[in-house]
Design a protein around this motif. Structure first.
Motif, PDB file in Angstrom:
ATOM      1  N   LEU A   1       0.825  -1.206   0.000  1.00 38.08           N
ATOM      2  CA  LEU A   1       0.000   0.000   0.000  1.00 38.08           C
ATOM      3  C   LEU A   1       0.860   1.257   0.000  1.00 38.08           C
ATOM      4  O   LEU A   1       0.644   2.181  -0.776  1.00 38.08           O
ATOM      5  N   TRP A   2       1.884   1.288   0.857  1.00 35.74           N
ATOM      6  CA  TRP A   2       2.732   2.480   0.918  1.00 35.74           C
ATOM      7  C   TRP A   2       3.535   2.654  -0.371  1.00 35.74           C
ATOM      8  O   TRP A   2       3.962   3.746  -0.704  1.00 35.74           O
TER       9      TRP A   2
ATOM     10  N   GLU B   1       2.287   2.111  -3.265  1.00 30.87           N
ATOM     11  CA  GLU B   1       1.357   2.613  -4.280  1.00 30.87           C
ATOM     12  C   GLU B   1       1.014   4.087  -4.085  1.00 30.87           C
ATOM     13  O   GLU B   1       0.446   4.711  -4.962  1.00 30.87           O
ATOM     14  N   THR B   2       1.335   4.650  -2.921  1.00 33.00           N
ATOM     15  CA  THR B   2       0.939   6.035  -2.683  1.00 33.00           C
ATOM     16  C   THR B   2       1.662   6.965  -3.654  1.00 33.00           C
ATOM     17  O   THR B   2       2.779   6.692  -4.081  1.00 33.00           O
TER      18      THR B   2
END
Lengths: 158, 372
Positions: A140-141, A143-144
Motif C-alpha cells: 500500500l505504501w 502505491e501512494t
C-alpha cells in the motif's frame, strides 16, 4: 489454485456471544475455522483502535459479538458498542475501506445455532469479496502517489 | 435580552476600543480575570495571557489574525475544578466550539466563565504572520491595525484586494467565523473602522456602550459564508474523490512521522493518557521481525494509518475545524481537510453539529434504548 480463506478476528463478549460460541461447540454445530476469537468482558469495552488494528494488519473481517439489546450484563455496554461501530463504519467508508468487513451481531448464550450460522455466512461473504485491501501494508505504501490538495498553500510556504 | 452596541472610543482605533472595553469588564467587576491574546515580540505574534490588572491590557489584541494554539485547552485548565474566580475568556469562534465540546466531555466548566467571542477574519500561519509584520513599516500598533484593515478590505472586495499571504487552510474553508454561544461578542463585520459589541442589555450602562445596530453586518457575514462554503465544498469534493480507495487516503499521510504533534495541539483529543503514547502498540523488538517475516517489508515507524484512523474515530464528530493540527504538523499534512471532510460526513450522518448547543449530546457519549 486453493480457494481464498478469509481470516476473521472475532471480539466476543463473555456473557452472550462467547457462550454462544461455546454452546455451538458443545452442541456440535459445525462452522468454518476462519475465526480467531478474542474474549472481552463486554462488547462495550472495545475501543475501535483494536478493530482497526486487526483490519490494518491483514484481517479480512472483524466480527464483534455482544448480547441482544436489553440483555447486556452491564446494562448498556452493547448500546455503546453500537454507536462506536456506527461511527467506525462511517469513517471506514469515507477513507476507502470496505465497511462491510466489520460485523456487529447480537448472539445470546443460548444461540449456538445462530453463532455457527453467523460465522458461516460471514466467511461465505468474505470469500466472495476476496482479500481485504490491507493484506500487505508495505504494498500500500508503495502505491501512494503523494498528495497535493488545494487549500494547503499556506503550509507549503513554510 | 442581548443588544447590539458600539463602545464609545476613539474613532478608527479598533484595538484601543477593544482594550478599553475589556478593561471596563475588569474594572466594573463583570469578570475578575481575563484570558486574552497579547502581542509579544514587537507584535510579531500573540500569546494567550491571563490578566488581572487592566493596565496590562495595553498589548492586548483580541482580533489578532494568528492562532498559535486553540485556547479551549487553556480554558479547560482554568475551569476544570470549578474555581471561585470569574474568568472572561476572549475566544475565536472555533475555540468556543471546542470549549463547548470539552464541557460536554466533562473537561471544562462554564459556571464562572464569561465567554467573550470575537468575529474572526481568518488567521495566518504563525510564520507567515511574523514575516508579514517584519516586512511592514511603522509601530507594532500601526502594523497590527494595518493587517486587520487589509483583511477587512479583502473581505469587502475579495477580487481587487488580495491578501498578502494565504490564510491557514482551516480558515479558508471556515464558514462559521462568528461566535455562537458567546456571552459577549466583539464584532468586526460591517461598519466602517469600528467594532460592535453584542451583550446583555443590563451591561449597557455599566460598560458605557451605545446601543446601535451595525450597518451591513449581516450582509457582510452572509457574503463571506457563501464564498467560504463554496471553497469548503470544493475541498471536500476533491478529498472524497481522492479517498475512494485506501491508497488515496494513505497518500494524504505519506510523510507522517507519527510525532503526535497533531494530537497534542488538538483541543478536543480528549484522553488524559493517549494509548499511542503507552507501550500498547510498541511491542518488544521481536514482534517487528516476526511481522516483517510475514510481510516481506515493513514501514517504520509502524501504525501511521492506525494512529490517524483512530483519532478520526475519536474526535472527527467533535472536530471544530480550528486546524491547529495541521499548523502543528512539521510535515504539513492536510489534516484539516481530512478531519473536516470526514467530520462533515460523520456529523451529517449522525445529525450532530459540534459546538452548536450544550444540550445536544456527543453521539458517542450517549445512546437511545429505542435505536436498535
Amino acid at each position: 489454485m486453493t480457494e481464498f480463506e478469509p481470516k476473521i478476528v472475532a471480539f466476543l463478549c463473555n456473557w452472550c456471544a462467547y457462550r454462544g460460541a461455546d454452546l455451538a461447540g458443545t452442541s456440535r454445530f459445525h462452522y468454518p475455522p476462519n475465526l480467531r476469537v478474542i474474549r472481552l468482558m463486554c462488547s462495550g469495552s472495545i475501543d475501535v483502535v483494536y478493530v482497526l488494528k486487526a483490519l490494518l494488519d491483514g484481517a479480512d473481517g472483524v466480527l464483534i459479538g455482544g448480547c441482544h439489546p436489553g440483555n447486556c450484563h452491564y446494562q448498556n455496554g452493547n448500546y455503546k458498542a453500537m454507536r462506536r461501530v456506527q461511527v467506525l463504519k462511517n469513517v471506514l467508508r469515507q477513507v476507502g475501506i470496505d465497511e462491510d468487513r466489520v460485523w456487529l451481531r447480537w448472539i445470546d448464550a443460548s444461540e449456538g445455532k445462530l453463532f455457527s450460522e453467523t460465522v458461516a455466512q460471514m466467511v461465505a461473504e468474505l470469500r466472495a469479496k476476496g482479500p481485504g485491501s490491507m493484506r500487505t501494508s508495505w504494498q500500500l505504501w508503495q502505491e501512494t502517489a503523494g498528495c497535493q490538495l488545494s487549500g494547503t498553500e499556506a503550509r507549503s510556504s513554510k | 435580552m442581548k443588544v447590539e452596541a458600539v463602545p464609545k472610543a476613539e474613532e478608527g482605533n479598533i484595538l484601543e476600543a477593544s482594550r478599553d472595553f475589556l478593561g471596563k469588564l475588569l474594572r466594573e467587576g463583570v469578570v475578575d480575570y481575563l484570558l486574552v491574546p497579547m502581542e509579544i515580540s514587537h507584535g510579531r505574534t500573540v500569546v494567550q495571557t491571563l490578566v488581572k490588572e487592566p493596565a496590562h491590557l495595553d498589548k492586548a489584541n483580541p482580533f489578532s489574525p494568528v492562532m498559535p494554539i486553540s485556547s479551549a485547552a487553556i480554558v479547560s485548565q482554568l475551569t476544570i475544578d470549578k474555581p471561585e474566580e470569574r474568568l472572561g475568556a476572549v475566544l475565536k469562534p472555533c475555540e468556543i466550539r471546542a470549549l463547548i465540546e470539552l464541557v460536554k466531555l466533562g473537561q471544562a466548566r462554564l459556571e464562572n466563565l464569561v465567554i467573550i467571542g470575537v468575529d474572526c477574519l481568518g488567521t495566518y500561519e504563525v510564520e507567515d504572520y511574523a514575516r508579514l509584520i517584519d516586512e511592514m513599516k511603522g509601530t507594532a500598533e500601526e502594523k497590527g491595525m494595518q493587517v486587520l484593515a487589509d483583511m477587512r478590505q479583502h473581505i469587502a472586495e475579495p477580487d481587487t484586494k488580495p491578501l498578502p499571504v494565504p490564510l491557514r487552510s482551516a480558515c479558508k474553508m471556515c464558514n462559521s467565523f462568528t461566535p455562537v454561544l458567546a456571552d459577549i461578542t466583539l464584532g468586526l463585520f460591517g461598519g466602517e473602522n469600528v467594532i460592535s459589541v453584542n451583550l446583555e442589555s443590563e451591561l449597557v450602562e455599566k460598560l458605557g456602550v451605545e446601543v446601535k445596530e451595525t450597518a451591513d453586518r449581516q450582509k457582510s457575514i452572509t457574503q463571506l459564508v457563501d464564498s467560504r462554503t463554496q471553497t469548503r465544498e470544493q475541498v471536500f469534493a476533491e478529498f472524497r474523490e481522492k479517498t475512494k480507495t485506501i491508497v488515496g487516503f494513505a497518500d494524504c499521510l505519506d510523510t507522517c512521522i507519527r510525532c503526535y504533534a497533531c494530537s497534542a495541539a488538538c483541543p478536543i483529543c480528549y484522553c488524559r493518557v493517549c494509548f499511542f503514547r503507552t507501550d500498547t502498540f510498541e511491542p518488544e523488538s521481536g514482534r517487528y521481525y516476526r511481522w516483517v517475516d510475514q510481510e516481506g517489508a515493513l514501514r517504520m515507524p509502524t501504525e501511521i494509518l492506525l494512529y490517524h484512523l483512530t483519532r478520526l474515530n475519536h474526535v472527527a464528530l467533535s472536530c471544530c475545524g480550528c486546524g491547529v493540527c495541521e499548523s502543528a504538523c512539521p510535515r504539513g499534512l492536510p489534516l484539516t481537510t481530512i478531519f473536516q471532510a470526514v467530520g462533515d460526513g460523520l456529523q451529517k450522518a449522525l445529525n450532530y453539529v459540534p459546538g452548536r448547543s450544550l444540550e445536544e449530546e456527543i453521539p458517542l457519549a450517549t445512546f437511545k434504548e429505542t435505536e436498535v
